[in-house]
Design an enzyme around this catalytic site. Structure first.
Site, PDB file in Angstrom:
ATOM      1  CE  LYS A 107      30.229  49.563  39.256  1.00  0.00           C
ATOM      2  NZ  LYS A 107      29.752  49.182  37.928  1.00  0.00           N
ATOM      3  CE  LYS A 188      21.756  42.243  42.635  1.00  0.00           C
ATOM      4  NZ  LYS A 188      22.113  41.104  41.811  1.00  0.00           N
ATOM      5  CE  LYS A 191      24.760  39.520  34.756  1.00  0.00           C
ATOM      6  NZ  LYS A 191      25.246  40.900  34.996  1.00  0.00           N
TER       7      LYS A 191
END
Ligand code: ATP
Ligand code: MG
Length: 320
Positions: A107, A188, A191
């Site tokens: 990240k 996949k 959200k």
């Protein structure tokens, strides 16, 4: 006791429900804990008002899905306890151990202004686990290293200062269906995906759900077959239909003559599966007093369960 979490990084989507929340409602024991990890959503750029409303929405969804309210808790309601325990655990963890975390490296890679909390959040996750005395943490591959860190820090603290923490272990979660993105079935459904065209959110209006499913990417073939490797879009639709109707995707292959008919069946099944959930969630969101009651009770139970570990650890490490 098991502890599972969901981060309010976006609106809850169909995969979260079919793959996790529905299973939590069915399998969760009364001593387990389901955690809305809003503090974890602050480690990268975020919008405070949006985060607060997403956490409230998730709380309403977990309760509406039938997870016992005494097992649900919002992380920031334990900010004082978790903040204090995180500090103690940071004093038990080396810089090298934190910097080695794969999630941090991935990240932070190529980013400027990386928040210090992105480096230290695995230690907060360790505090989430150790404060509650969770013995089992159901996690996917991406979080295993963090549970490994929890084991290391619990053992190190216990052997250096005194026995306080249960040493947790990562377990494979009981999962339902794995749902893929409708517009890009190679990935996949998530959200936090920016492009929402292929993501069915739990609170989407039925018409919008239908439109998203009708536009789902399939393939040029016209014969319906269940071949996840070579025809992932079509297999995804069959998987979703199977999960909503409690059947095997292979048994659904012959029931629909065309892609159009299959998509209509999937849309009907998803809309009907989500309808009661959406209605209950909406009713709860319109009753802030009830949500506040549930939230406070969850926080009180979690604090009560963890407080003595925090106090013992603080004392043993040389505090008050
Ligand atoms: P993010 O994009 O922020 O990672 P997410 O949608 O992947 O969000 P998580 O908070 O990472 O959601 O995961 C919450 C739970 O939902 C986990 O148990 C995870 O395994 C499950 N889950 C997430 N996406 C899917 C999916 N597409 N199909 C099935 N289960 C899923
Ligand atoms: Mg995820």
């Amino acid at each position: 006791m098991k502890l599972s979490g969901i981060t309010p990084s976006g609106h809850v989507q169909l995969g979260n429900y079919l793959g996790a929340i529905r299973t939590w409602a069915a399998e969760g024991g009364s001593g387990d804990m389901y955690f809305i990890s809003d503090l974890h959503a602050m480690t990268t750029t975020h919008n405070p008002a949006k985060l607060r409303s997403l956490a409230t929405e998730q709380l309403a969804i977990l309760i509406a899905a039938g997870i016992p309210e005494e097992t649900v808790c919002v992380q920031s309601d334990l900010a004082k306890e978790l903040g204090a325990l995180t500090w103690i655990l940071e004093c038990t963890c080396s810089y090298g151990e934190a910097a080695r975390m794969i999630q941090f490296k991935e990240k932070a890679d190529g980013q400027t202004g990386v928040r210090l909390s992105l480096l230290t959040y695995p230690v907060l996750m360790v505090a989430d686990i150790l404060l509650q005395g969770a013995a089992e943490v159901p996690v996917g591959e991406d979080q295993r290293q963090h549970v490994e860190l929890a084991r290391t820090l619990a053992r190190r603290f216990n052997s250096t200062y005194g026995d306080v923490f249960t040493v947790p272990k990562a377990v494979t979660p009981v999962t339902g269906a794995r749902v893929r993105d409708l517009s890009d079935p190679t990935r996949k459904m998530s959200k936090s995906t920016r492009d929402a065209a292929g993501v069915v959110f739990l609170l989407d209006e039925p018409d919008l759900v239908r439109r998203k499913i009708r536009r789902a990417v399939t393939d040029g073939d016209s014969v319906i077959a269940y071949e996840p490797e070579t025809r992932p879009g079509l297999a995804n639709l069959l998987d979703i239909l199977a999960a909503c109707t409690d059947s095997d995707p292979r048994d659904l292959v012959d029931a629909h003559a065309t892609y159009g008919a299959l998509k209509e069946a999937v849309a009907d099944a998803v809309v009907e599966t989500l309808r009661p959930l959406r209605e209950k969630t909406t009713a709860l969101l319109e009753d802030p007093a009830e949500l506040t009651r549930v939230r406070k009770a969850g926080a009180a139970r979690a604090t009560e369960r963890g407080e003595h570990r925090l106090q013992s650890a603080l004392r043993l490490i040389g505090g008050c």
